[in-house]
Design a protein around this motif. Structure first.
Motif, short mmCIF file in Angstrom:
data_model
loop_
_atom_site.label_atom_id
_atom_site.label_comp_id
_atom_site.label_asym_id
_atom_site.label_seq_id
_atom_site.Cartn_x
_atom_site.Cartn_y
_atom_site.Cartn_z
N THR A 114 0.88 -1.09 0.10
CA THR A 114 0.12 -0.10 -0.08
C THR A 114 0.91 1.17 -0.11
OG1 THR A 114 -1.79 -1.17 1.29
CG2 THR A 114 -1.86 1.38 1.26
N PHE A 115 0.76 2.01 -0.79
CA PHE A 115 1.29 3.11 -1.09
C PHE A 115 0.71 4.52 -0.21
CE2 PHE A 115 2.41 0.60 -4.79
CZ PHE A 115 3.81 0.28 -4.47
N VAL A 116 -0.60 4.56 -0.56
CA VAL A 116 -1.40 5.77 0.25
C VAL A 116 -2.63 5.03 0.49
CG1 VAL A 116 -2.63 7.86 -0.36
CG2 VAL A 116 -0.37 7.41 -1.82
N GLU A 117 -3.03 5.25 1.83
CA GLU A 117 -4.40 5.17 2.17
C GLU A 117 -4.40 6.01 3.38
OE1 GLU A 117 -6.25 0.81 3.69
OE2 GLU A 117 -4.61 1.36 4.82
N ARG A 118 -5.58 6.75 3.19
CA ARG A 118 -5.82 7.98 4.31
C ARG A 118 -7.42 8.37 4.11
NH1 ARG A 118 -2.92 12.10 0.22
NH2 ARG A 118 -4.13 11.89 -1.32
N PRO A 119 -7.70 9.06 5.12
CA PRO A 119 -9.14 9.40 5.23
C PRO A 119 -9.43 10.36 4.10
CG PRO A 119 -7.96 10.45 6.77
CD PRO A 119 -7.09 9.57 6.35
N VAL A 120 -10.64 10.61 3.93
CA VAL A 120 -11.09 11.65 2.98
C VAL A 120 -10.42 13.07 3.29
CG1 VAL A 120 -13.17 13.17 2.14
CG2 VAL A 120 -13.36 10.76 2.92
N GLN A 121 -9.86 13.54 2.37
CA GLN A 121 -9.08 14.79 2.35
C GLN A 121 -9.96 16.01 2.24
OE1 GLN A 121 -5.66 14.51 3.27
NE2 GLN A 121 -6.60 12.93 3.99
N PRO A 122 -9.72 16.97 2.64
CA PRO A 122 -10.49 18.40 2.58
C PRO A 122 -10.15 19.29 1.16
CG PRO A 122 -9.21 18.88 4.08
CD PRO A 122 -8.81 17.22 3.78
N GLY A 123 -8.89 18.90 0.55
CA GLY A 123 -8.58 19.68 -0.63
C GLY A 123 -9.03 19.43 -1.83
N ILE A 124 -8.90 20.13 -2.75
CA ILE A 124 -9.34 19.87 -3.99
C ILE A 124 -8.31 20.57 -4.82
CG2 ILE A 124 -11.05 20.40 -6.08
CD1 ILE A 124 -13.26 20.75 -3.83
N SER A 125 -7.74 19.62 -5.88
CA SER A 125 -6.74 19.99 -6.89
C SER A 125 -7.20 20.78 -7.93
CB SER A 125 -6.01 18.63 -7.49
OG SER A 125 -5.45 17.86 -6.44
N ALA A 126 -6.57 21.87 -8.13
CA ALA A 126 -7.03 22.98 -9.05
C ALA A 126 -7.36 22.55 -10.35
CB ALA A 126 -6.05 24.08 -9.34
N ASP A 127 -6.33 21.40 -10.86
CA ASP A 127 -6.50 20.84 -12.24
C ASP A 127 -7.65 19.78 -12.18
OD1 ASP A 127 -4.92 19.42 -10.79
OD2 ASP A 127 -3.73 18.56 -12.38
N LEU A 128 -8.20 19.43 -11.09
CA LEU A 128 -9.16 18.30 -11.15
C LEU A 128 -10.71 18.83 -10.75
CD1 LEU A 128 -7.18 15.62 -9.28
CD2 LEU A 128 -7.40 15.98 -11.82
N ARG A 129 -10.84 20.30 -10.83
CA ARG A 129 -12.27 20.60 -10.45
C ARG A 129 -13.13 20.11 -11.26
NH1 ARG A 129 -11.89 24.90 -6.05
NH2 ARG A 129 -9.65 25.09 -5.71
N GLY A 130 -12.83 20.64 -12.46
CA GLY A 130 -14.00 20.04 -13.75
C GLY A 130 -15.15 20.98 -13.39
N GLY A 131 -14.93 22.18 -12.89
CA GLY A 131 -16.09 23.01 -12.72
C GLY A 131 -17.57 22.47 -11.93
N ALA A 132 -16.91 21.55 -11.05
CA ALA A 132 -17.99 20.92 -9.93
C ALA A 132 -17.74 21.63 -8.71
CB ALA A 132 -17.69 19.45 -9.82
N GLY A 133 -19.05 22.07 -8.40
CA GLY A 133 -18.90 22.70 -6.78
C GLY A 133 -18.16 23.84 -6.64
N PRO A 134 -18.30 24.40 -5.40
CA PRO A 134 -17.60 25.39 -4.72
C PRO A 134 -16.26 24.74 -4.36
CG PRO A 134 -19.19 24.73 -3.21
CD PRO A 134 -19.48 23.74 -4.38
N GLY A 135 -15.09 25.37 -4.23
CA GLY A 135 -13.82 24.92 -3.90
C GLY A 135 -13.29 25.57 -2.75
#
Length: 164
Positions: free
Chosen positions: A143-164
């Motif tokens: 396992t390389f990454v295993e974590r809880p839900v993260q609050p951040g949103i990557s700028a290039d992955l927003r896709g116009g969805a919801g508030p950031g």
């Protein structure tokens, strides 16, 4: 009580710090995000009241619990798949996550067992559920990454969805 106010940069930073260590003092968190300890306390109370923080839990070491065998199981069924018997599998301590999914499976499960033999016993239990037609299991080697839900949103992955 659902909070409609979008997360601001301080909220995202504070929530990110809490996901890495929820035991930090409000004063310490405040220094990190530029707020007073009472202001941090109020925000955390608001996050909990609104459901943004669902719970505070301990993250256990899987190997120390005797369940170091991680697998992902895709379950196919002849019907909808979300039967009472299928959902009841979520009560087993080996089942960490269960999702209804689109694609070539109807249910995706994340499970941790003691061994391959224990996974086989779990699969037998799944196959005993009426309507289950097949499964595909993927065993994690590392396992390389295993974590809880993260609050951040990557700028290039927003896709116009919801508030950031």
């Amino acid at each position: 009580m659902k909070e409609d106010r979008p997360l601001d940069a301080i909220d995202r930073n504070l929530l990110g710090l809490l996901t890495t260590n929820a035991e930090r003092s409000y004063a310490d968190l405040g220094r990190e995000v530029g707020l007073s300890a009472p202001a941090v306390h109020e925000r955390v109370k608001r996050y909990k009241a609104s459901g943004r923080i669902r719970s505070v839990t301990a993250t256990l070491d899987p190997a120390m619990t005797g369940k170091g065998f991680l697998a992902f199981v895709h379950v196919n069924s002849s019907g909808w798949g979300k039967s009472h018997e299928m959902i009841a599998l979520g009560d087993l301590p080996e089942v960490e996550e269960m999702h209804s999914v689109a694609g070539d499976a109807c249910i995706l499960m994340k499970v941790r067992t003691q061994s391959a033999e224990a996974l086989e016993a779990l699969l037998a239990r799944i196959y005993a559920i009426p309507g289950v037609t097949s499964t595909k299991s993927y065993v994690a080697l590392s396992t390389f990454v295993e974590r809880p839900v993260q609050p951040g949103i990557s700028a290039d992955l927003r896709g116009g969805a919801g508030p950031g």
